[in-house]
Structure formats: structure tokens, C-alpha cells
Design a protein around this motif. Structure first.
Motif, PDB file in Angstrom:
ATOM      1  N   ILE A  48       0.858  -1.184   0.000  1.00 40.48           N
ATOM      2  CA  ILE A  48       0.000   0.000   0.000  1.00 40.48           C
ATOM      3  C   ILE A  48       0.895   1.234   0.000  1.00 40.48           C
ATOM      4  O   ILE A  48       1.836   1.329   0.798  1.00 40.48           O
ATOM      5  N   SER A  49       0.609   2.168  -0.892  1.00 41.88           N
ATOM      6  CA  SER A  49       1.405   3.400  -0.899  1.00 41.88           C
ATOM      7  C   SER A  49       1.061   4.235   0.326  1.00 41.88           C
ATOM      8  O   SER A  49      -0.073   4.263   0.794  1.00 41.88           O
ATOM      9  N   LYS A  50       2.063   4.918   0.841  1.00 44.29           N
ATOM     10  CA  LYS A  50       1.873   5.715   2.045  1.00 44.29           C
ATOM     11  C   LYS A  50       1.181   7.041   1.716  1.00 44.29           C
ATOM     12  O   LYS A  50       1.270   7.555   0.596  1.00 44.29           O
ATOM     13  N   THR A 194      -5.991  10.736   5.420  1.00 42.07           N
ATOM     14  CA  THR A 194      -5.714   9.329   5.195  1.00 42.07           C
ATOM     15  C   THR A 194      -6.833   8.502   5.809  1.00 42.07           C
ATOM     16  O   THR A 194      -7.306   8.790   6.918  1.00 42.07           O
ATOM     17  N   VAL A 195      -7.254   7.496   5.096  1.00 42.61           N
ATOM     18  CA  VAL A 195      -8.331   6.637   5.581  1.00 42.61           C
ATOM     19  C   VAL A 195      -7.940   5.941   6.882  1.00 42.61           C
ATOM     20  O   VAL A 195      -8.793   5.609   7.709  1.00 42.61           O
ATOM     21  N   PHE A 196      -6.636   5.774   7.111  1.00 42.95           N
ATOM     22  CA  PHE A 196      -6.187   5.031   8.292  1.00 42.95           C
ATOM     23  C   PHE A 196      -6.403   5.805   9.591  1.00 42.95           C
ATOM     24  O   PHE A 196      -6.500   5.199  10.658  1.00 42.95           O
ATOM     25  N   ASN A 197      -6.487   7.116   9.524  1.00 42.80           N
ATOM     26  CA  ASN A 197      -6.755   7.898  10.733  1.00 42.80           C
ATOM     27  C   ASN A 197      -8.237   7.946  11.076  1.00 42.80           C
ATOM     28  O   ASN A 197      -8.622   8.564  12.073  1.00 42.80           O
ATOM     29  N   HIS A 198      -9.063   7.310  10.242  1.00 42.65           N
ATOM     30  CA  HIS A 198     -10.508   7.274  10.502  1.00 42.65           C
ATOM     31  C   HIS A 198     -11.013   5.844  10.384  1.00 42.65           C
ATOM     32  O   HIS A 198     -12.080   5.585   9.849  1.00 42.65           O
ATOM     33  N   MET A 199     -10.216   4.948  10.908  1.00 42.74           N
ATOM     34  CA  MET A 199     -10.485   3.516  10.844  1.00 42.74           C
ATOM     35  C   MET A 199     -10.624   2.978  12.263  1.00 42.74           C
ATOM     36  O   MET A 199      -9.817   3.308  13.140  1.00 42.74           O
ATOM     37  N   SER A 200     -11.642   2.176  12.498  1.00 40.83           N
ATOM     38  CA  SER A 200     -11.821   1.601  13.830  1.00 40.83           C
ATOM     39  C   SER A 200     -10.642   0.693  14.171  1.00 40.83           C
ATOM     40  O   SER A 200      -9.976   0.146  13.284  1.00 40.83           O
ATOM     41  N   GLU A 201     -10.403   0.540  15.455  1.00 37.07           N
ATOM     42  CA  GLU A 201      -9.301  -0.326  15.880  1.00 37.07           C
ATOM     43  C   GLU A 201      -9.547  -1.766  15.447  1.00 37.07           C
ATOM     44  O   GLU A 201      -8.607  -2.497  15.119  1.00 37.07           O
ATOM     45  N   ALA A 202     -10.812  -2.174  15.437  1.00 38.95           N
ATOM     46  CA  ALA A 202     -11.132  -3.541  15.017  1.00 38.95           C
ATOM     47  C   ALA A 202     -10.735  -3.772  13.564  1.00 38.95           C
ATOM     48  O   ALA A 202     -10.211  -4.834  13.210  1.00 38.95           O
ATOM     49  N   VAL A 203     -10.974  -2.778  12.704  1.00 43.80           N
ATOM     50  CA  VAL A 203     -10.594  -2.908  11.297  1.00 43.80           C
ATOM     51  C   VAL A 203      -9.081  -2.838  11.148  1.00 43.80           C
ATOM     52  O   VAL A 203      -8.477  -3.622  10.404  1.00 43.80           O
ATOM     53  N   PHE A 204      -8.438  -1.910  11.869  1.00 43.79           N
ATOM     54  CA  PHE A 204      -6.990  -1.764  11.720  1.00 43.79           C
ATOM     55  C   PHE A 204      -6.236  -2.986  12.235  1.00 43.79           C
ATOM     56  O   PHE A 204      -5.117  -3.260  11.785  1.00 43.79           O
ATOM     57  N   THR A 205      -6.843  -3.738  13.142  1.00 43.06           N
ATOM     58  CA  THR A 205      -6.204  -4.960  13.635  1.00 43.06           C
ATOM     59  C   THR A 205      -5.835  -5.892  12.489  1.00 43.06           C
ATOM     60  O   THR A 205      -4.793  -6.560  12.515  1.00 43.06           O
ATOM     61  N   GLN A 209      -2.165  -7.488  11.586  1.00 49.95           N
ATOM     62  CA  GLN A 209      -1.905  -8.908  11.346  1.00 49.95           C
ATOM     63  C   GLN A 209      -1.134  -9.135  10.051  1.00 49.95           C
ATOM     64  O   GLN A 209      -0.480 -10.167   9.888  1.00 49.95           O
ATOM     65  N   LYS A 210      -1.204  -8.158   9.140  1.00 49.41           N
ATOM     66  CA  LYS A 210      -0.493  -8.259   7.863  1.00 49.41           C
ATOM     67  C   LYS A 210       0.838  -7.513   7.879  1.00 49.41           C
ATOM     68  O   LYS A 210       1.476  -7.354   6.842  1.00 49.41           O
ATOM     69  N   GLY A 211       1.259  -7.020   9.057  1.00 52.37           N
ATOM     70  CA  GLY A 211       2.600  -6.460   9.182  1.00 52.37           C
ATOM     71  C   GLY A 211       2.702  -4.970   9.399  1.00 52.37           C
ATOM     72  O   GLY A 211       3.797  -4.447   9.617  1.00 52.37           O
ATOM     73  N   ILE A 212       1.581  -4.226   9.329  1.00 45.54           N
ATOM     74  CA  ILE A 212       1.620  -2.785   9.580  1.00 45.54           C
ATOM     75  C   ILE A 212       1.330  -2.570  11.060  1.00 45.54           C
ATOM     76  O   ILE A 212       0.183  -2.597  11.499  1.00 45.54           O
ATOM     77  N   LYS A 213       2.369  -2.366  11.836  1.00 47.09           N
ATOM     78  CA  LYS A 213       2.230  -2.366  13.293  1.00 47.09           C
ATOM     79  C   LYS A 213       1.487  -1.144  13.823  1.00 47.09           C
ATOM     80  O   LYS A 213       0.775  -1.217  14.820  1.00 47.09           O
ATOM     81  N   SER A 214       1.662   0.006  13.183  1.00 47.85           N
ATOM     82  CA  SER A 214       1.002   1.226  13.648  1.00 47.85           C
ATOM     83  C   SER A 214       0.573   2.051  12.441  1.00 47.85           C
ATOM     84  O   SER A 214       1.105   1.895  11.337  1.00 47.85           O
ATOM     85  N   LYS A 215      -0.370   2.958  12.667  1.00 47.53           N
ATOM     86  CA  LYS A 215      -0.852   3.812  11.582  1.00 47.53           C
ATOM     87  C   LYS A 215       0.241   4.762  11.099  1.00 47.53           C
ATOM     88  O   LYS A 215       0.243   5.178   9.937  1.00 47.53           O
ATOM     89  N   GLU A 216       1.171   5.096  11.982  1.00 43.12           N
ATOM     90  CA  GLU A 216       2.270   5.986  11.597  1.00 43.12           C
ATOM     91  C   GLU A 216       3.143   5.362  10.513  1.00 43.12           C
ATOM     92  O   GLU A 216       3.783   6.081   9.735  1.00 43.12           O
ATOM     93  N   GLU A 217       3.171   4.032  10.443  1.00 45.85           N
ATOM     94  CA  GLU A 217       4.010   3.360   9.452  1.00 45.85           C
ATOM     95  C   GLU A 217       3.518   3.569   8.026  1.00 45.85           C
ATOM     96  O   GLU A 217       4.269   3.347   7.076  1.00 45.85           O
ATOM     97  N   ILE A 218       2.273   3.982   7.874  1.00 48.18           N
ATOM     98  CA  ILE A 218       1.713   4.125   6.530  1.00 48.18           C
ATOM     99  C   ILE A 218       1.420   5.591   6.201  1.00 48.18           C
ATOM    100  O   ILE A 218       0.746   5.908   5.230  1.00 48.18           O
TER     101      ILE A 218
END
Length: 252
Positions: A48-50, A194-205, A209-218
């Protein structure tokens, strides 16, 4: 008779104008919608592009408070899934289809925009409203403007093939009343997140699991990109070719 028709038209225009103004005012205080359902199968995504990457073409807000960067995400599929009707796209929340368009001459096979339920304002054009948008998608044939969708409902398939490309775009933005030309790109957005800053924790989990440990990484920070702006190929809107690994988050 003619006078009654004219009066009726004036009243109708007044009502529609009032609704449009009220819709815009309401949109300014409405919170951005929360992503509560996965919008694609991450098992089929390679990287995924950052946010603020130098991939693809410029995507910035109209006021140019940020420039020379791409403020959306490309979801790059694994080679074995690079074909039509293979990578599913789902609605991330309950809402309404408010944008449907295709521009084949611009290599845009299809785009769909979804806004949350805004009650009576859901019927109004999405000016100033935060919206989830997917570009390069073959939208389901039964979806029309105004169609209601549920969280997790199938809305189409990524428009993929060797000829069409191997990625689709995810945009989280606000549409402007009129587009604006910026560096040879038609900018339709007054705001971009960014869509990741408006994503529930359940979805971001699932991303964790696929290797993106935190939202800051993307996300590339504004300060970092300001210090190192993207470089155009010619005069834009496309960035100079090159594979910068810092622009991508790899998935397991």
C-alpha cells in the motif's frame, strides 16, 4: 396559469437552494465517518502506498496548503490476482452512493463515492462532505446514485488486468463545488485525510496482522514531505518515475 407555474418554480428553487445551504453548513460540523468494515481482502494485497507518497500523480487539496505529494493510497494487488472480477471492494460503513463516474480518456475505469447517512441531506450533492471514494473500480451494475449500502456490502471489483493496471485507489476527502487545476491535475477536493486515521481499531487490527504495526508506518508526516517534496516528470501531474521503497508499506 403561467403565473402559478412561475411561482411554483421559484418556490422549488428556493427550497432546493435552502437545502443546499443547510447541507453545506451541516457538513462543516459533522464528524468524518468511521471505517467500521474492511473494504477489501488484504490477503490479495501486496503493498500500500503511504499517505503523501511520491507515487502516481499529485493529489492535494485545492487551497494548496500541501503541494507536490499524493494524499491518497494505492492498493497494489499480488500478481496472481491482477485480473477482472477478482479483488472485491466493500462499503466501509453504512451510507449512500453519492458519486459514480467513469473517464476512460483519463484511464479512470470507474469511481464510486460513499457518504454516511445524513438524513434529508443525503439526497444533496456531496459538497463539503467527507466521503470514502474508490477509483479504478468496476462498480456493481445494480448500484445507482442514491443507492443505500450497508457496512461490508460488496460494491464492485477492482478494475485490474495487465492492460488496465495492478492497483486501485482509496481516497478519503471532501469534494469542492468546482474543480481547480493544480500542476496539470484537476483537483476536486477541498480536504484530504488518510483513511487510516478514521479507521476503527477492530478494522486496523487486520492490517496489524499483515505487518503494519502502527498507523504511523503508513503515513509520511507533513513536515517530512515539506522538507523533501516530490519531483515531477516534466511539469506534472505525474511524479518522476522511480521505485522508492519508503513510499510503500509491504504486507505479509
Amino acid at each position: 396559469m403561467r403565473r402559478k407555474i412561475v411561482i411554483s418554480i421559484v418556490i422549488l428553487l428556493f427550497v432546493l437552494g435552502s437545502l443546499a445551504v443547510a447541507s453545506f453548513i451541516s457538513a462543516q460540523i459533522e464528524p468524518p465517518p468511521l471505517i467500521v468494515a474492511n473494504f477489501t481482502d488484504l490477503n490479495k494485497i501486496e503493498k500500500i502506498s503511504k499517505y503523501r507518497s511520491c507515487q502516481g500523480h499529485v493529489t492535494v487539496p485545492q487551497d494548496e496548503r500541501e503541494t507536490k505529494r499524493n494524499m491518497k493510497h494505492y492498493f497494489w494487488v499480488k500478481p496472481e490476482y491482477n485480473k477482472s472480477n477478482t479483488v472485491e471492494i466493500y462499503s466501509p460503513f453504512e451510507g449512500y452512493v453519492t458519486v459514480l463516474r467513469t473517464e476512460p480518456e483519463q484511464n479512470l475505469e470507474g469511481e464510486i463515492g460513499i457518504i454516511p447517512d445524513r438524513k434529508i441531506f443525503s439526497i444533496m450533492p456531496p459538497i463539503g462532505v467527507w466521503m470514502f471514494s474508490v477509483q479504478h473500480i468496476d462498480v456493481k451494475k445494480d448500484l445507482k446514485l442514491g443507492s443505500k449500502v450497508s457496512a461490508g456490502e460488496l460494491i464492485g471489483y477492482a478494475a485490474l488486468s495487465e492492460k488496465r493496471g495492478n492497483s486501485f485507489d482509496i481516497v478519503y476527502g471532501k469534494f469542492a463545488l468546482m474543480p481547480k487545476r493544480i500542476d496539470n491535475w484537476t483537483a476536486p477536493f477541498t480536504g484530504l485525510y488518510t483513511v487510516f486515521n478514521h479507521m476503527s481499531e477492530a478494522v486496523f487490527t487486520r492490517y496489524q496482522q499483515k505487518g503494519i504495526k502502527s498507523k504511523e508506518e503508513i503515513i509520511i508526516s507533513k513536515e517530512e514531505r515539506d522538507q523533501s517534496p516530490c519531483q515531477y516528470k516534466d511539469a506534472g501531474p505525474y511524479f518522476a518515475p522511480g521505485e522508492n521503497i519508503d513510499d510503500w508499506a509491504e504486507l505479509y
